[in-house]
Design a protein around this motif. Structure first.
Motif, PDB file in Angstrom:
ATOM      1  N   ILE A  64       0.823  -1.218   0.000  1.00 22.43           N
ATOM      2  CA  ILE A  64       0.000   0.000   0.000  1.00 22.43           C
ATOM      3  C   ILE A  64       0.853   1.262   0.000  1.00 22.43           C
ATOM      4  CG2 ILE A  64      -1.810   1.269   1.230  1.00 22.43           C
ATOM      5  CD1 ILE A  64      -2.591  -1.414   2.542  1.00 22.43           C
ATOM      6  N   TYR A  65       1.903   1.259   0.831  1.00 22.70           N
ATOM      7  CA  TYR A  65       2.677   2.471   1.064  1.00 22.70           C
ATOM      8  C   TYR A  65       4.076   2.353   0.467  1.00 22.70           C
ATOM      9  CZ  TYR A  65      -1.080   3.160   4.440  1.00 22.70           C
ATOM     10  OH  TYR A  65      -2.312   3.297   5.030  1.00 22.70           O
ATOM     11  N   ASN A  66       4.708   3.508   0.299  1.00 21.37           N
ATOM     12  CA  ASN A  66       6.102   3.577  -0.115  1.00 21.37           C
ATOM     13  C   ASN A  66       6.904   4.236   0.999  1.00 21.37           C
ATOM     14  OD1 ASN A  66       5.725   2.537  -2.843  1.00 21.37           O
ATOM     15  ND2 ASN A  66       4.633   4.461  -3.220  1.00 21.37           N
ATOM     16  N   SER A  67       8.224   4.195   0.869  1.00 15.91           N
ATOM     17  CA  SER A  67       9.090   4.774   1.883  1.00 15.91           C
ATOM     18  C   SER A  67       9.652   6.097   1.405  1.00 15.91           C
ATOM     19  CB  SER A  67      10.242   3.808   2.203  1.00 15.91           C
ATOM     20  OG  SER A  67      11.076   4.348   3.207  1.00 15.91           O
ATOM     21  N   ARG A  68       9.840   7.015   2.342  1.00 16.23           N
ATOM     22  CA  ARG A  68      10.431   8.312   2.007  1.00 16.23           C
ATOM     23  C   ARG A  68      11.324   8.774   3.148  1.00 16.23           C
ATOM     24  NH1 ARG A  68       7.907  14.323   2.511  1.00 16.23           N
ATOM     25  NH2 ARG A  68       9.807  15.381   1.928  1.00 16.23           N
ATOM     26  N   HIS A  69      12.478   9.315   2.795  1.00 13.72           N
ATOM     27  CA  HIS A  69      13.336   9.944   3.808  1.00 13.72           C
ATOM     28  C   HIS A  69      13.048  11.434   3.815  1.00 13.72           C
ATOM     29  CE1 HIS A  69      16.724  10.409   6.510  1.00 13.72           C
ATOM     30  NE2 HIS A  69      17.061  11.483   5.819  1.00 13.72           N
ATOM     31  N   VAL A  70      12.685  11.958   4.972  1.00 10.51           N
ATOM     32  CA  VAL A  70      12.375  13.382   5.130  1.00 10.51           C
ATOM     33  C   VAL A  70      13.602  14.069   5.711  1.00 10.51           C
ATOM     34  CG1 VAL A  70      10.817  15.079   6.132  1.00 10.51           C
ATOM     35  CG2 VAL A  70       9.964  12.801   5.553  1.00 10.51           C
ATOM     36  N   ASP A  71      14.187  14.983   4.962  1.00  8.82           N
ATOM     37  CA  ASP A  71      15.375  15.697   5.427  1.00  8.82           C
ATOM     38  C   ASP A  71      15.012  16.695   6.515  1.00  8.82           C
ATOM     39  OD1 ASP A  71      17.255  14.474   3.707  1.00  8.82           O
ATOM     40  OD2 ASP A  71      16.531  15.710   2.048  1.00  8.82           O
ATOM     41  N   ALA A  72      15.959  16.939   7.394  1.00 11.97           N
ATOM     42  CA  ALA A  72      15.724  17.843   8.519  1.00 11.97           C
ATOM     43  C   ALA A  72      15.369  19.249   8.072  1.00 11.97           C
ATOM     44  CB  ALA A  72      16.960  17.878   9.418  1.00 11.97           C
ATOM     45  N   ILE A  73      15.869  19.652   6.926  1.00 10.36           N
ATOM     46  CA  ILE A  73      15.667  21.034   6.493  1.00 10.36           C
ATOM     47  C   ILE A  73      14.209  21.334   6.172  1.00 10.36           C
ATOM     48  CG2 ILE A  73      16.019  20.697   4.009  1.00 10.36           C
ATOM     49  CD1 ILE A  73      17.838  23.239   4.186  1.00 10.36           C
ATOM     50  N   GLU A  74      13.392  20.280   5.975  1.00  7.93           N
ATOM     51  CA  GLU A  74      11.987  20.519   5.664  1.00  7.93           C
ATOM     52  C   GLU A  74      11.237  21.094   6.860  1.00  7.93           C
ATOM     53  OE1 GLU A  74       8.298  17.794   4.140  1.00  7.93           O
ATOM     54  OE2 GLU A  74      10.179  17.626   3.043  1.00  7.93           O
ATOM     55  N   ALA A  75      11.623  20.718   8.048  1.00  8.72           N
ATOM     56  CA  ALA A  75      11.021  21.264   9.269  1.00  8.72           C
ATOM     57  C   ALA A  75      12.022  21.082  10.401  1.00  8.72           C
ATOM     58  CB  ALA A  75       9.706  20.572   9.590  1.00  8.72           C
ATOM     59  N   PRO A  76      13.063  21.939  10.454  1.00  9.08           N
ATOM     60  CA  PRO A  76      14.160  21.751  11.412  1.00  9.08           C
ATOM     61  C   PRO A  76      13.724  21.664  12.866  1.00  9.08           C
ATOM     62  CG  PRO A  76      14.706  23.430   9.796  1.00  9.08           C
ATOM     63  CD  PRO A  76      13.269  23.109   9.613  1.00  9.08           C
ATOM     64  N   SER A  77      12.667  22.361  13.233  1.00 13.19           N
ATOM     65  CA  SER A  77      12.240  22.351  14.631  1.00 13.19           C
ATOM     66  C   SER A  77      11.548  21.053  15.023  1.00 13.19           C
ATOM     67  CB  SER A  77      11.305  23.529  14.908  1.00 13.19           C
ATOM     68  OG  SER A  77      10.134  23.431  14.116  1.00 13.19           O
ATOM     69  N   LEU A  78      11.172  20.233  14.040  1.00 18.54           N
ATOM     70  CA  LEU A  78      10.444  18.997  14.332  1.00 18.54           C
ATOM     71  C   LEU A  78      11.246  17.745  14.023  1.00 18.54           C
ATOM     72  CD1 LEU A  78       6.906  19.870  12.866  1.00 18.54           C
ATOM     73  CD2 LEU A  78       7.662  20.022  15.238  1.00 18.54           C
ATOM     74  N   LEU A  79      12.342  17.895  13.279  1.00 22.97           N
ATOM     75  CA  LEU A  79      13.070  16.731  12.785  1.00 22.97           C
ATOM     76  C   LEU A  79      14.491  16.686  13.321  1.00 22.97           C
ATOM     77  CD1 LEU A  79      11.760  17.083   9.152  1.00 22.97           C
ATOM     78  CD2 LEU A  79      11.464  15.020  10.520  1.00 22.97           C
ATOM     79  N   PRO A  80      15.018  15.480  13.575  1.00 23.45           N
ATOM     80  CA  PRO A  80      16.423  15.376  13.987  1.00 23.45           C
ATOM     81  C   PRO A  80      17.341  15.717  12.824  1.00 23.45           C
ATOM     82  CG  PRO A  80      15.492  13.201  13.588  1.00 23.45           C
ATOM     83  CD  PRO A  80      14.352  14.174  13.481  1.00 23.45           C
ATOM     84  N   ALA A  81      18.584  15.992  13.104  1.00 19.95           N
ATOM     85  CA  ALA A  81      19.536  16.415  12.067  1.00 19.95           C
ATOM     86  C   ALA A  81      19.658  15.399  10.953  1.00 19.95           C
ATOM     87  CB  ALA A  81      20.901  16.673  12.704  1.00 19.95           C
ATOM     88  N   GLU A  82      19.502  14.107  11.287  1.00 23.02           N
ATOM     89  CA  GLU A  82      19.637  13.066  10.265  1.00 23.02           C
ATOM     90  C   GLU A  82      18.343  12.807   9.507  1.00 23.02           C
ATOM     91  OE1 GLU A  82      18.588  11.008  14.169  1.00 23.02           O
ATOM     92  OE2 GLU A  82      19.788  12.715  13.477  1.00 23.02           O
ATOM     93  N   GLY A  83      17.258  13.512   9.874  1.00 28.52           N
ATOM     94  CA  GLY A  83      15.976  13.289   9.222  1.00 28.52           C
ATOM     95  C   GLY A  83      15.322  12.017   9.722  1.00 28.52           C
TER      96      GLY A  83
END
Length: 630
Positions: free
Chosen positions: A244-263
């Motif tokens: 059903i789903y696919n995988s995606r890596h979300v980079d930290a720069i998309e929302a720095p206050s919510l994401l760790p540095a490694e995404g």
């Protein structure tokens, strides 16, 4: 006795004849005494039927959520053709309700559905007809599943036995959360809460997390205060979810206050243009098949990428597991596959991050290594832009002329990280800019004559008091638009007396007072507000307002898009020249330095000629304008 019986039968027959004549449409009744009236009625009926047939020819209605409404509008703008095709958007109620509407609501042909809604209905056992009668046309784009959690939660293992919020039992987040927890056997309690209430619940410790299904992470920032400790954690793909789903890596720069540095790694779900499985020869098949054929054919034209983000991300050749393709779509895709393969696809970027990372490139020799450098958070420049199409326009690949001028200049200056957030609320932008809480720079606000306080609107006065302005990014003419048959020419300021002028909500009315005019103060004109610039033009077309005040570029582009260019014209005498600038809150800890960065970027893009190239590109695209003067 026989005589009376015959007479009764004759009387009954006469009564039946009279009743049948009385029940006929009036236009079909002719007694020979009113031929003119009957002919007129018949002529009117034929005329109405002709208009009805022309207006409804090729009409296809698409039900969708409010978040996907802009996609339907993009499709409509590109495909609508009077007398041949008309795409009609319908606002739906929820993900599951949209399936119900496609199946059962009269007049609904299609909808935008996430790919996990049919698996969800298979698991729940609801609406079994959906598996047989719902088909997909094309994948439009991916949506990302974000699991936002409280500071104490490290990952999904910590959610067992805890409460996770969804926006509704049958909404997109509800469908996705129920499907994922069911397939992965995650034992968590799902509770319904709006996103603001979910954030409040996380901060107060009543909830452990909430599930959001969004185009990108930045859209969550308007709900989550920086420094709250709330975060997005990984929701990795598993064997149970791969169908059903696919995988995606979300980079930290998309929302720095919510994401760790490694995404983080999380899930995506395709958003599909889906249709009722009309069969060839059915009453609706021809119109839907024609719509599908025109849409698929449009994907072979590189010009379609300028029609909105959905066109740039659309991938007709992608097969979706668990779904069957609509017959007409399958045939059209096969016929156009070779031509589509020759079209260079644009780079797909997150809606809220037109420039996700602008790497410093000092020379060709170090370009490769510079682009691979991880950008420190401190170097990130956070921009926020309120939509002013086409000046600031997230449906265009570069984000509109103002946006692209700034981001191109920042790239030329070697900016190491830039994030752009799109905003629909100008007041929220200003709040987010205060003290640099959410954003560093706001695009694009009109420069204000802060020395003449008496002419300023409340908004302009506040900007003067609390913000620094950059050098002008772009100068545009402020003009008036009126009906061509109104007789209003705006030959001088006195000629506007008694007129009503429409402005969209949020637009600054200061120009109506500036320069000693005082039109609002002295009630020389009546200010009328409408939700959008398009709505203002429609008020003028309906004679509910005399004129619209707007920049020449915005006004002319909106007129063309609205189809009102034949009725409404731009008045030749301009009101003023408006300079669009970037603003930085004086309370920002590095306000002067940030304004300096923007000014340096503008100077660089003008010095290297990029500024004029961009202006030429946008103006020629809008209406074939002559190149900008240097």
């Amino acid at each position: 006795m026989r005589f009376f019986l015959c007479k009764a039968i004759v009387a009954s027959l006469l009564s039946l004849v009279w009743l049948s004549m009385a029940s006929m449409p009036a236009s079909s009744q002719t007694d020979g005494t009113q031929p003119t009236q009957s002919a007129k009625a018949k002529k009117k009926s034929n005329s109405d039927a002709s208009i009805n047939e022309r207006i409804n020819r090729g009409t296809v209605s698409i039900v969708t959520s409010d978040r996907d409404m802009e996609t339907v509008n993009d499709l409509a703008r590109a495909l609508n053709e009077e007398g041949a095709m008309r795409v009609v958007p319908i606002l739906g109620e929820s993900a599951v309700a949209n399936v119900r509407d496609i199946l059962y609501l009269r007049g609904v042909d299609a909808g935008i559905l996430n790919a996990d809604v049919l698996p969800y209905l298979r698991i729940s056992g609801e609406m079994p007809a959906s598996q047989r009668r719902i088909r997909y046309v094309t994948k439009l784009y991916d949506k990302t599943v974000f699991l936002v959690v409280a500071p104490s939660i490290a990952g999904t293992a910590d959610l067992v036995g805890k409460k996770i919020a969804i926006t509704g039992e049958t909404t997109e987040s509800g469908v996705t959360a129920k499907t994922v927890t069911s397939l992965t056997k995650l034992d968590a309690e799902l509770v319904v809460a709006t996103t603001p209430k979910a954030v409040e619940g996380l901060l107060q410790g009543d909830l452990a997390g909430f599930v959001a299904v969004e185009r990108d992470a930045t859209s969550l920032l308007r709900f989550i205060p920086e420094g709250s400790g709330l975060k997005i954690v990984s929701l990795p793909i598993s064997p149970e979810l791969t169908e059903i789903y696919n995988s995606r890596h979300v980079d930290a720069i998309e929302a720095p206050s919510l994401l760790p540095a490694e995404g983080v790694d999380t899930l995506t779900v395709p958003a599909l243009l889906s249709v009722f499985d009309w069969k060839a020869g059915g009453t609706r098949y021809a119109a839907v098949a024609s719509f599908v054929g025109k849409l698929i054919s449009r994907t072979t034209d590189v010009a379609s990428f300028e029609d909105g983000r959905a066109w740039r991300e659309m991938s007709p050749d992608t097969d979706i597991a668990g779904w069957q393709r609509f017959d007409a779509a399958r045939d059209s895709i096969a016929k156009t596959a070779e031509a589509r393969a020759l079209v260079p696809r644009p780079v797909v970027r997150a809606e809220a991050a037109v420039v996700a990372s602008v790497s410093a490139v000092a020379s060709d020799a170090n370009a490769e290594s510079a682009s691979a450098t991880v950008v420190p958070k401190a170097d990130l420049l956070r921009l926020v832009a309120g939509r002013r199409q086409p000046l600031i326009d997230d449906t265009q690949q570069g984000g509109g002329i103002v946006t692209e001028i700034v981001t191109t200049g920042l790239a030329a200056e070697g900016a190491s990280g830039v994030r752009l957030t799109w905003s629909a609320d100008r007041n929220a932008e200003l709040e987010g800019l205060a003290e640099g809480r959410l954003y560093d720079v706001g695009l694009a606000w009109p420069s204000t004559d802060c020395d003449n306080v008496s002419d300023l609107s409340e908004q302009s006065a506040m900007l003067c008091d609390q913000f620094l302005f950059s050098e002008p990014i772009l100068q545009v003419l402020t003009v008036l638009f009126a009906r061509g048959d109104s007789g209003f020419t705006f030959s001088d300021d006195e000629s506007i007396a008694g007129k009503s002028v429409c402005l969209p909500e949020g637009a600054d009315e200061a120009e109506l007072n500036r320069g000693g005019r005082g039109w609002l103060k002295r009630q020389t004109v009546t200010l009328v507000r409408a939700p959008t610039l398009d709505a203002c033009f429609r008020m003028v077309a309906a004679r509910d307002a005399d004129a619209v005040m707007a920049s020449e570029i915005e006004g002319r582009a909106t007129l063309v898009a609205s189809g009102l260019a034949a009725e409404i014209e731009m008045l030749e005498r301009p009101m003023a020249t408006e300079s669009l600038t970037a603003v930085v809150a004086k309370s920002h800890p590095a306000a002067e330095a940030v304004v300096g960065r923007i000014n340096a970027a503008l100077a660089r893009v003008k010095a290297n000629g990029g500024y004029y190239t961009l202006v030429d590109k946008y103006l020629v695209a809008l209406w074939g304008a002559a190149p900008a003067t240097r």
